[in-house]
Design a protein around this motif. Sequence first.
Motif, PDB file in Angstrom:
ATOM      1  N   VAL A 195     -60.546 -16.084  38.788  1.00 21.17           N
ATOM      2  CA  VAL A 195     -61.390 -16.801  37.839  1.00 21.17           C
ATOM      3  C   VAL A 195     -60.585 -17.901  37.145  1.00 21.17           C
ATOM      4  O   VAL A 195     -61.046 -19.039  37.011  1.00 21.17           O
ATOM      5  N   CYS A 196     -59.379 -17.561  36.720  1.00 17.99           N
ATOM      6  CA  CYS A 196     -58.556 -18.548  36.019  1.00 17.99           C
ATOM      7  C   CYS A 196     -58.166 -19.697  36.943  1.00 17.99           C
ATOM      8  O   CYS A 196     -57.919 -20.811  36.491  1.00 17.99           O
ATOM      9  N   ALA A 197     -58.138 -19.420  38.240  1.00 17.98           N
ATOM     10  CA  ALA A 197     -57.833 -20.485  39.198  1.00 17.98           C
ATOM     11  C   ALA A 197     -59.073 -21.321  39.497  1.00 17.98           C
ATOM     12  O   ALA A 197     -59.037 -22.222  40.335  1.00 17.98           O
ATOM     13  N   GLY A 198     -60.191 -20.985  38.841  1.00 11.86           N
ATOM     14  CA  GLY A 198     -61.404 -21.781  39.003  1.00 11.86           C
ATOM     15  C   GLY A 198     -62.245 -21.426  40.213  1.00 11.86           C
ATOM     16  O   GLY A 198     -63.127 -22.170  40.609  1.00 11.86           O
ATOM     17  N   ARG A 199     -61.992 -20.263  40.773  1.00 14.16           N
ATOM     18  CA  ARG A 199     -62.767 -19.871  41.958  1.00 14.16           C
ATOM     19  C   ARG A 199     -64.047 -19.143  41.568  1.00 14.16           C
ATOM     20  O   ARG A 199     -64.055 -18.315  40.664  1.00 14.16           O
ATOM     21  N   ASP A 200     -65.129 -19.437  42.288  1.00 12.85           N
ATOM     22  CA  ASP A 200     -66.342 -18.646  42.123  1.00 12.85           C
ATOM     23  C   ASP A 200     -66.054 -17.263  42.675  1.00 12.85           C
ATOM     24  O   ASP A 200     -65.517 -17.136  43.773  1.00 12.85           O
ATOM     25  N   THR A 201     -66.426 -16.250  41.914  1.00 12.51           N
ATOM     26  CA  THR A 201     -66.042 -14.903  42.312  1.00 12.51           C
ATOM     27  C   THR A 201     -67.184 -13.918  42.112  1.00 12.51           C
ATOM     28  O   THR A 201     -67.900 -13.982  41.116  1.00 12.51           O
ATOM     29  N   LEU A 202     -67.337 -13.033  43.077  1.00 16.66           N
ATOM     30  CA  LEU A 202     -68.259 -11.911  42.912  1.00 16.66           C
ATOM     31  C   LEU A 202     -67.407 -10.653  42.851  1.00 16.66           C
ATOM     32  O   LEU A 202     -66.664 -10.353  43.783  1.00 16.66           O
ATOM     33  N   ALA A 203     -67.490  -9.953  41.734  1.00 19.37           N
ATOM     34  CA  ALA A 203     -66.708  -8.727  41.583  1.00 19.37           C
ATOM     35  C   ALA A 203     -67.632  -7.526  41.648  1.00 19.37           C
ATOM     36  O   ALA A 203     -68.576  -7.415  40.879  1.00 19.37           O
ATOM     37  N   LEU A 204     -67.345  -6.668  42.610  1.00 17.01           N
ATOM     38  CA  LEU A 204     -68.127  -5.447  42.782  1.00 17.01           C
ATOM     39  C   LEU A 204     -67.272  -4.272  42.357  1.00 17.01           C
ATOM     40  O   LEU A 204     -66.322  -3.908  43.050  1.00 17.01           O
ATOM     41  N   MET A 205     -67.590  -3.714  41.207  1.00 22.19           N
ATOM     42  CA  MET A 205     -66.786  -2.596  40.723  1.00 22.19           C
ATOM     43  C   MET A 205     -67.710  -1.573  40.094  1.00 22.19           C
ATOM     44  O   MET A 205     -68.669  -1.931  39.435  1.00 22.19           O
ATOM     45  N   ASP A 239     -68.217 -21.195  48.517  1.00 24.61           N
ATOM     46  CA  ASP A 239     -66.927 -20.708  49.020  1.00 24.61           C
ATOM     47  C   ASP A 239     -66.355 -19.678  48.050  1.00 24.61           C
ATOM     48  O   ASP A 239     -65.169 -19.640  47.771  1.00 24.61           O
ATOM     49  N   GLY A 240     -67.244 -18.867  47.518  1.00 29.64           N
ATOM     50  CA  GLY A 240     -66.830 -17.854  46.550  1.00 29.64           C
ATOM     51  C   GLY A 240     -66.048 -16.739  47.205  1.00 29.64           C
ATOM     52  O   GLY A 240     -66.147 -16.517  48.402  1.00 29.64           O
ATOM     53  N   CYS A 241     -65.237 -16.063  46.415  1.00 23.60           N
ATOM     54  CA  CYS A 241     -64.554 -14.911  46.990  1.00 23.60           C
ATOM     55  C   CYS A 241     -65.194 -13.633  46.455  1.00 23.60           C
ATOM     56  O   CYS A 241     -65.735 -13.604  45.350  1.00 23.60           O
ATOM     57  N   VAL A 242     -65.180 -12.623  47.274  1.00 27.95           N
ATOM     58  CA  VAL A 242     -65.752 -11.343  46.890  1.00 27.95           C
ATOM     59  C   VAL A 242     -64.618 -10.357  46.718  1.00 27.95           C
ATOM     60  O   VAL A 242     -63.806 -10.176  47.624  1.00 27.95           O
ATOM     61  N   LEU A 243     -64.537  -9.772  45.549  1.00 26.67           N
ATOM     62  CA  LEU A 243     -63.523  -8.756  45.327  1.00 26.67           C
ATOM     63  C   LEU A 243     -64.246  -7.453  45.049  1.00 26.67           C
ATOM     64  O   LEU A 243     -65.080  -7.366  44.159  1.00 26.67           O
ATOM     65  N   ARG A 244     -63.920  -6.468  45.849  1.00 27.31           N
ATOM     66  CA  ARG A 244     -64.690  -5.235  45.807  1.00 27.31           C
ATOM     67  C   ARG A 244     -63.728  -4.078  45.589  1.00 27.31           C
ATOM     68  O   ARG A 244     -62.754  -3.931  46.307  1.00 27.31           O
ATOM     69  N   SER A 245     -63.976  -3.298  44.582  1.00 28.25           N
ATOM     70  CA  SER A 245     -63.129  -2.116  44.454  1.00 28.25           C
ATOM     71  C   SER A 245     -63.898  -0.946  45.035  1.00 28.25           C
ATOM     72  O   SER A 245     -65.097  -1.036  45.274  1.00 28.25           O
TER      73      SER A 245
END
Length: 654
Positions: A30-40, A193-199
């Motif tokens: 997020v701080c790097a300005g990337r669109d992010t989807l966080a699945l937690m 070009d969002g990144c998905v971070l999934r825990s």
Amino acid sequence: MQRDRLYAILRKYWGYESFRPLQLEVIEAVCAGRDTLALMPTGAGKSLLYQLPGAAMTGVCIVVTPLIALMKDQVDRLRARGINAAALHSGLTMRQADIVLDNASWGDLKFLYVAPERVANATFRSRLRTMNVSLLAVDEAHCISQWGYDFRPAYLRIAELRELLPEVPVLALTATATPAVAEDVMRHLKMTDGCVLRSTFARPNLSFAVRRTEDKYGQLLRVLNNVAGAGVIYVRTRETAEKLAQWIGEQTGDSQLAEFYHGGLGHAERTIRQERWTSGARRLMVATNAFGMGIDKADVRFVVHYDIPDSLEAYYQEAGRAGRDGRRSYAVLLTASDDRSRAVRRFENEFPPIEKIKECYEALFNYFGIGIGDGKFASFDFNIHDFAKRARMYTGTAYNAIRILQQNGYMTLGGETDNPPRIMFAVGRDELYKIRIEREELDHIIRTLLRLYAGVFHDRLVPVDVREIASMSGYTAERVREFLKQLWQMRIIRYIPGSRSPVLFIDEERLPSDDVFISPESYRIRKQMDAERLEGIFVYAEGTGCRSVVIQRYFGEEDAADCGTCDVCLERRRMSGLAASSEASQMRDDVEHQIVAMLCEGPMTVKQIVGKFLCPPELVTAALDRLTAAGKISAGGDGKLKYMRVSSGLPDDS
Ligand code: ADP
Ligand code: MG
């Protein structure tokens, strides 16, 4: 941003020493300005994912979140940490909202929470241009997907924010998204070009169990007796919530043990009940799914589902409220043999045939006495039971038909909440000046309204504060209400008095029956998605595999390992333990028998005996030891073992 700096902020404002799994990765993205989807999962600490970057970056972070109560709570917490935050929601008057917006534009506000409905508001949008927005955070992002189990149409408007704020990164958060829903969220939020971070969705301290029983009461009591600490019991209907809470009181002789909670209770009453349970004054909460998002009690030891939910998403969310403190906790689903047939029946009712929906449409307008071409923007206090009775329809059918009519834009059924009064002008500004209002008092009220609520000409109802109008105009609140009603009767304003009953808004004029269009495509897809979702919970409930693995697969984790603590894993272990022990004792007996049989033929050395067996030598020597100890064999002077015939003359005691 430097990690050191992130840790420093974490310590300074939150007092935490370390990040939880995946938090740092998301925060850095997020701080790097990337669109992010966080699945937690619930309780994993998603709020920090936008709160820390929001606190670290310059500008204001806009947070979209669905519930007002949740918003207020978050704002209070941030303020308690010394971070300036405010909420913008429909409960505010125009003036209060203005102050908040000013603060966001010109003040040092760091977090602005907004309800999704607000996002579409013209004032908000124009004010947005003057704000230095650092980040757009969308909490409970699955609500944006029509295929999600908790779709909220207002969430679709968030996409428009993206257009207004093209440079601002977006962070979408959810605890529940199947791969299809995650994709849908990203599409709606234009996260190209969002990144998905999934825990992982595994909850190692949560033991899942399904109990199939025809005696749910009995099973429930067993859980209550066996698990200490606070718990939630989810039921399907308000009636069951009330009855079950009472029954628990009677069974245990402790009326202070449980309380009920559902959407039919007033807002204040709900808050009181939630507070009593959170503080521990009541141990158990018997609730419908109205009790949910925003519960922040870490030491919930168990969640029992007395009725089967409609989807595995809903189940996981609700069950996941147990054990947020990381200690051993239990999630128990009670099912009965007729659950499936009942669910299927309920499901069919949820999708009345299109013909039936049109019938309901006709009946509704007849009920309200509205003719073809009329009724646009009308609104009514709506008692669905009364309507259903008169229309000779099941209440459930009527409800579901209205739900589908709503999805198609014809009407909106408001929830049963504390609604502030709302108004909007039914005539244009120019027209308004032309109308000669004979009574001076009414003229005065109109001018007061215009002064107080600049937005009342917009094409939507705005909430008003009767006391504010009263003090501004010099009339009593009672008089103001009367005047508003008169203006409404004169068709000058559209007015919905404050109420606690559901309100039905008519969004479009009445059409001839043939012109009522229910999109068959969206009807079909929706029905199919709901059917799949329902199947998901039955796959879970009826499955024979590890419960946790079923859940994790459902949420797209392919490589899930057995949890070892759910009912299936425990049962497997018990069975294999039993099998192992009986197998072992069988084997021991066999070895002894064979040794005796060999020695009946003549004495042998230990080495010779061991050489005859294929099993590990220690099993043989152990058997020899046992036989020696039992006096059945003994060693002769030549070092050979021989069989000691017992008096029965039989080689063994079988
Ligand atoms: P979620 O939104 O994922 O359900 P929350 O953001 O409400 O979870 O956080 C759950 C709890 O975890 C909160 O009480 C929060 O203070 C706590 N928490 C979050 N991150 C950390 C951390 N890094 N260290 C300790 N506690 C944390
Ligand atoms: Mg949360």
